[in-house]
Scaffold this active site. Sequence first.
Site, PDB file in Angstrom:
ATOM      1  N   HIS A 145       7.383   0.560   2.358  1.00 13.25           N
ATOM      2  CA  HIS A 145       6.312  -0.288   1.814  1.00 13.25           C
ATOM      3  C   HIS A 145       5.823  -1.271   2.889  1.00 13.25           C
ATOM      4  O   HIS A 145       4.627  -1.469   3.090  1.00 13.25           O
ATOM      5  CB  HIS A 145       6.809  -1.113   0.622  1.00 13.25           C
ATOM      6  CG  HIS A 145       7.160  -0.297  -0.582  1.00 13.25           C
ATOM      7  ND1 HIS A 145       6.792   1.005  -0.742  1.00 13.25           N
ATOM      8  CD2 HIS A 145       7.843  -0.623  -1.714  1.00 13.25           C
ATOM      9  CE1 HIS A 145       7.246   1.453  -1.903  1.00 13.25           C
ATOM     10  NE2 HIS A 145       7.878   0.487  -2.508  1.00 13.25           N
TER      11      HIS A 145
ATOM     12  N   PHE B  24      14.258  30.913  15.851  1.00 13.61           N
ATOM     13  CA  PHE B  24      15.484  31.097  15.082  1.00 13.61           C
ATOM     14  C   PHE B  24      15.671  32.598  14.979  1.00 13.61           C
ATOM     15  O   PHE B  24      14.678  33.336  14.920  1.00 13.61           O
ATOM     16  CB  PHE B  24      15.320  30.438  13.689  1.00 13.61           C
ATOM     17  CG  PHE B  24      16.579  30.359  12.886  1.00 13.61           C
ATOM     18  CD1 PHE B  24      17.661  29.615  13.340  1.00 13.61           C
ATOM     19  CD2 PHE B  24      16.692  31.018  11.668  1.00 13.61           C
ATOM     20  CE1 PHE B  24      18.820  29.530  12.589  1.00 13.61           C
ATOM     21  CE2 PHE B  24      17.855  30.921  10.908  1.00 13.61           C
ATOM     22  CZ  PHE B  24      18.932  30.192  11.375  1.00 13.61           C
TER      23      PHE B  24
ATOM     24  N   CYS C 160       3.840   7.098  -4.511  1.00 17.07           N
ATOM     25  CA  CYS C 160       4.619   8.055  -3.690  1.00 17.07           C
ATOM     26  C   CYS C 160       5.886   7.429  -3.121  1.00 17.07           C
ATOM     27  O   CYS C 160       6.984   7.903  -3.390  1.00 17.07           O
ATOM     28  CB  CYS C 160       3.732   8.653  -2.596  1.00 17.07           C
ATOM     29  SG  CYS C 160       4.665   9.450  -1.281  1.00 17.07           S
TER      30      CYS C 160
ATOM     31  N   CYS D 120       7.120  10.706  -5.028  1.00 18.92           N
ATOM     32  CA  CYS D 120       7.516  11.742  -4.045  1.00 18.92           C
ATOM     33  C   CYS D 120       8.753  11.361  -3.249  1.00 18.92           C
ATOM     34  O   CYS D 120       9.639  12.192  -3.044  1.00 18.92           O
ATOM     35  CB  CYS D 120       6.395  12.042  -3.054  1.00 18.92           C
ATOM     36  SG  CYS D 120       4.749  11.789  -3.643  1.00 18.92           S
TER      37      CYS D 120
ATOM     38  N   LEU E  13       0.854  -1.186   0.000  1.00 22.07           N
ATOM     39  CA  LEU E  13       0.000   0.000   0.000  1.00 22.07           C
ATOM     40  C   LEU E  13       0.894   1.242   0.000  1.00 22.07           C
ATOM     41  O   LEU E  13       2.077   1.167   0.298  1.00 22.07           O
ATOM     42  CB  LEU E  13      -0.909  -0.017   1.229  1.00 22.07           C
ATOM     43  CG  LEU E  13      -1.968  -1.128   1.198  1.00 22.07           C
ATOM     44  CD1 LEU E  13      -2.589  -1.327   2.577  1.00 22.07           C
ATOM     45  CD2 LEU E  13      -3.044  -0.816   0.163  1.00 22.07           C
TER      46      LEU E  13
HETATM   47  C1  COM Z   1       2.723   8.086   1.674  1.00 23.48           C
HETATM   48  C2  COM Z   1       1.799   6.988   1.330  1.00 23.48           C
HETATM   49  S1  COM Z   1       4.345   7.821   1.119  1.00 23.48           S
HETATM   50  S2  COM Z   1       0.423   7.110   2.303  1.00 23.48           S
HETATM   51  O1  COM Z   1      -0.225   8.392   2.042  1.00 23.48           O
HETATM   52  O2  COM Z   1       0.784   7.049   3.730  1.00 23.48           O
HETATM   53  O3  COM Z   1      -0.452   6.018   1.983  1.00 23.48           O
END
Ligand code: COM
Length: 521
Positions: free
Chosen positions: A133, A499, A78, A83, A74
Amino acid sequence: MDLFSTSLSMPEWETLIHRAEVGDVNEALENIDRSKGTEFDVIFIGGGAGGRFGSAYSKARGLRQLVVDKWPFLGGSCPHQACVPHHLFSEAAREMDYMRWNSDTLWFTKFEEERASIVDLIDLFKRGRNNPHAFMNWQSKEQLDMEYILNAEAIVIDKNTVEVNGERFTTKNIVLGTGSSTFVPPEIKGLDKAGVYDYATLIDPGLDYEPTSCVIIGGSKVAMEYGSFYQATGCHTTILTRSPLMRTKSLHHIDEDLRRYVVDNMRLRGMDIIEGCEPLEVVGEERATGVRVRLADGTETIIETDFVFLGTGERPHTQPFVDALGIDVDEKGFVKVNARMQTSIPGIYAIGDLIGAPMEMFKARKCGMTAARNIAGEPFEFDFSEYPDFLHTTYEVTWVGLTEDEAREQYEDITVIQMPPKGMPNGDIALPVSEGTMLYAFTRPELSGFQKCIYDNHSRRLLGAHHVGMGAKDAFQYLDFLIKKGITIDEMGEMNELFINPEHFIQLSRLRAGHQNLVDL
Ligand code: COM
């Protein structure tokens, strides 16, 4: 493989995912509570950010959900190809940039370009990506109680039936979230040649040689981000773009001063940026050896390269759903939805990249959540027309709210606070500094960044904020929220900065907040 009554550890998940990726495990990875039958309230097709967050929300609202993904994990593209590698490469680009400018000074060793390998970075990413993953699978099962089938295609039969591996599952609702991939412009010839990559093929199957130069077709965020990375490794990069960089339709609220700082700094790092041109063809026999391009003055030229990279935007994967369900899509194929993520067919929802720009994480996740809430009977609407945005070059570039020009058009009287101050050459001042640009401030002041914020003098409200540097991106999530809540310059001045200097715009706002009639700074 039935995993419902098994609890895999993280290392066990990593191994299983790896085996599925290399083809040793071809069966579906199934986490279904069979004691409850095969009827669901909602089936999510696609387990990316939208499908996962939508599933989590569905569970939280008491719905029985199922999420199906063709990949053995899942989280979607990304953490696999999009990403996460982009963030890794952008961080590497920033480090390499730092090393170059400080090469052989202070405690820095001499920058050795031959060690800055694109292929090494890709390998590093691929060796590490199964850990996130594995976590997505573990968390979704053990902590979020989601039901899922991975490593299997879902076929939508009709609005209440989904088939996976020949088995039919019934559902009251379907949420489509199968994402998008790079748009391949049909008018550009030769894009099928070896040596042509996009963000996904760069990783899978993966770049298998160290290129000597790169030509990027397109001027998207992806083009700027990956181009800055390639250039930082020493792979000379040329960007061919029709629109000026950061003036593409997909980006809004780009302040011109910010844009100029960003693009000038890309050129300062040695990148060639050719705007107003039309890429025509990737030339070469079987492998790319160059790109033929029509320049803005109408002349044609070939730019030689052994590495062509597409940064031409995205298109969705909607045809199977149009065929099966007859849902309405726009001229580019993106599914048309309302603010509740409902498509033209009752009970069918669409989320994430499948519904068009912005192709951003917050939108994907909140789309999933929106669909889930509506399916659970809550009439929830998600308006993503205004949002904070960012991209990477060798800097973080962040922006939210109105640009100076937009603010001048919409408000009678505004105050602009910026650093370096208007009219002062960048190199004359070692400001702004933010976390991560301190050394630049003392070694190359002109590289230390740019920032601007804009107030409405009448209401004293913050209208927009724009930043180039490092360390400010997280702040923009909160600035977006505060702008929507109507934060004023006086309230900004009340904040407690952590900062000395002002990536959060606090210090400079405070210096002006005492004025009854606000003035520029
Ligand atoms: C983000 C994947 S890398 S999810 O949005 O957490 O499913």
